[in-house]
Enzyme design. Structure first.
Site, short mmCIF file in Angstrom:
data_model
loop_
_atom_site.label_atom_id
_atom_site.label_comp_id
_atom_site.label_asym_id
_atom_site.label_seq_id
_atom_site.Cartn_x
_atom_site.Cartn_y
_atom_site.Cartn_z
N ASN A 35 50.54 30.68 41.51
CA ASN A 35 49.73 31.23 42.59
C ASN A 35 50.10 32.69 42.86
O ASN A 35 51.27 33.03 42.98
CB ASN A 35 49.94 30.41 43.86
N GLU A 36 49.08 33.55 42.93
CA GLU A 36 49.23 34.96 43.34
C GLU A 36 50.55 35.55 42.83
O GLU A 36 51.43 35.91 43.62
CB GLU A 36 49.12 35.05 44.87
N TRP A 51 40.02 27.77 50.62
CA TRP A 51 41.34 27.52 51.21
C TRP A 51 41.13 27.24 52.70
O TRP A 51 40.53 28.06 53.39
CB TRP A 51 42.24 28.74 51.03
N HIS A 96 41.17 35.73 44.21
CA HIS A 96 41.24 35.25 45.59
C HIS A 96 40.56 36.27 46.48
O HIS A 96 40.91 37.46 46.47
CB HIS A 96 42.70 35.04 46.02
N GLU A 146 40.38 31.11 45.52
CA GLU A 146 40.62 30.95 46.96
C GLU A 146 39.67 31.89 47.69
O GLU A 146 39.38 32.99 47.23
CB GLU A 146 42.05 31.33 47.36
N TYR A 165 39.71 37.54 50.04
CA TYR A 165 39.94 37.60 51.48
C TYR A 165 39.45 38.97 51.98
O TYR A 165 38.34 39.38 51.67
CB TYR A 165 41.41 37.32 51.80
N ARG A 211 42.20 21.64 44.24
CA ARG A 211 43.32 22.47 43.78
C ARG A 211 44.54 22.03 44.56
O ARG A 211 44.57 22.12 45.79
CB ARG A 211 43.01 23.94 44.00
#
Length: 462
Positions: free
Chosen positions: A155-156, A280, A222, A251, A224, A78
């Site tokens: 992205n985001e 990531w 993503h 991610e 996290y 990516r």
């Protein structure tokens, strides 16, 4: 990856049932495409992304990263790009070079615009509509690359504020790209700095998917600190699976300032359910998240703890990645990078040929079986499966003799040496320990004829 993480409101992780209604595909894609909730490569074979992000926009001189990432087993990279709104604009010629490096290293190329990160909360971020402007400016270099390129629109694209327009903005971005002639697989990130704790993407994914005339959109979550328990991970991903919608972990990390994500569950659940993941990130992190570097100073020989985990650990990239068959159905047009594992689904016209497992001498503790995976004029790809006996083993050595002068050109997941017609393969650091009855594999490419190439295969445990 966002540049800063806002505190996430507690209690917003309550799970709400989502109802999804899927429309049939309106148009066949010309390259990678979605079918039955899964991503397929241009040859019609399932393709599961196993790769990492590379911050090309901030480190454009680090072009060796593409070969290095491939050499550690990834099938996807990516690539972080800038539209010029916040970060330096990556020009059409630069993006064309990025795509060529992906193809030379047999990687599927996920291209993303980073300037949208945290829109609605971060005043420096730009809208998805601005990202679409950038993609339209790249049309001339992306046209015809549909088998190799996925467009991650932005992205985001929303932070933790003002994200109510995510659904309409995302659907409009997709429709605008399609109306401008883009037939690539599109990838869309969730709001809330990509983590979708509000379930906005989850609960509106069906309408966004059906807004795509090509029905060729993949959703990217993503993971996290929001996803620090197995229950949160399996529930989120499982709802997409149940709805028949394509989802990828676009991610994730092994740690983060907003909490410690459960990377073991992310990777194991993804592997068990055919879900792609992209960690990531390769190298060059700053701002207090340097621990997310997978290698130190872009040196593939200096894996960090996180890098060793994602590449070499259980359900990691080396163990699970398979190349897109667009790179393996015919001989590669360029020399593959050292140690790149071109594991692939074999062409339907050339089914695998498996030799009987070796009969271990008394006390040897393992067997090995040779399989012809793929072949082309003058060369072939082979794989050997090592299986432990009734007891676990801590190391193994496999030997065989060539049937007709074959020569190894590349190998992965083992250290190979040759003496005359005899080949010896020994385990590497991460796959020597094999549980009772369990298996591991290693592979190679070679010159010559593949059918029956490996004779007198023997496995000895250590």
């Amino acid at each position: 990856m966002r540049t800063r993480l806002s505190a996430l409101a507690a209690g917003l992780l309550a799970l709400f049932a989502a109802v999804f209604v899927l429309a049939p595909p309106a148009q066949a894609a010309s390259g990678l495409y979605v079918s039955g909730g899964k991503l397929m490569d241009a040859n019609g074979n399932p393709f599961v992304m196993r790769g990492v992000s590379h911050a090309h926009v901030w480190y454009p001189q680090q072009t060796g990263a593409f070969a290095d990432i491939a050499s550690l087993g990834a099938n996807t990279v990516r690539v972080v790009l800038g539209s010029g709104d916040r970060w330096t604009k990556n020009s059409p010629s630069d993006v064309a070079n990025v795509v060529s490096m992906c193809k030379a290293n047999r990687l599927i190329c996920v291209l993303e615009v980073h300037d949208t990160t945290g829109y609605g909360e971060d005043s420096a971020a730009v809208s998805l509509d601005r990202a679409v402007d950038y993609w339209i400016g790249l049309k001339s270099v992306l046209a015809g690359q549909e088998p190799y390129v996925i467009i991650n629109i932005g992205n985001e694209p929303y932070g933790n504020q003002n994200y109510g327009n995510w659904t309409s903005d995302t659907a409009n971005a997709i429709k605008r790209l399609r109306s401008n002639g883009f037939n690539h697989t599109l990838m869309v990130d969730g709001p809330n700095w990509g983590q979708d704790w509000s379930f906005t993407m989850r609960d509106n994914a069906a309408s966004v998917f059906n807004a795509d005339p090509n029905r060729n959109t993949v959703f990217s979550i993503h993971m996290y600190g929001v996803y620090d328990t197995a229950a949160e991970i399996t529930d989120y991903l499982g709802r997409f699976r149940s709805a028949g919608l394509p989802i990828v972990v676009g991610e994730f990390g092994w740690n983060h300032s907003d909490g410690n994500p459960d990377e073991d569950t992310i990777m194991s659940y993804s592997q068990a359910n055919g879900i792609g993941y992209l960690g990531w990130s390769w190298s060059g992190n700053g701002g207090g998240v340097e621990y997310l570097d997978m290698v130190t100073n872009f040196n593939k020989n200096q894996l960090t703890s996180w890098g060793d985990r994602i590449f070499n650990g259980a359900n990691g990239i080396r163990q699970t990645a398979k190349l897109a068959t667009v790179y393996t159905g015919t001989p590669p047009t360029s020399t593959p990078p050292t140690s790149t594992p071109p594991t692939t689904t074999p062409p339907t016209t050339a089914p695998p040929t498996t030799a009987p497992p070796s009969t271990p001498p008394a006390g040897s503790g393992c067997t090995a079986a040779y399989t012809l995976i793929n072949q082309w004029p003058g060369g072939f790809q082979g794989e050997l499966k090592v299986t432990a006996g009734n007891s676990a083993i801590s190391g193994w050595t496999v030997t065989w003799t060539w049937s007709g002068g074959q020569q190894i050109t590349n190998s992965w997941n083992a250290t190979l040496s040759a003496s005359g017609s005899t080949v010896t393969a020994r385990n590497v650091s991460y796959n020597g320990s094999v549980g009772a009855g369990a298996s591991t594999t290693f592979g190679f490419t070679a010159n010559g004829t593949g059918a029956g190439a490996a004779q007198s295969v023997r496995c000895t445990a250590s």
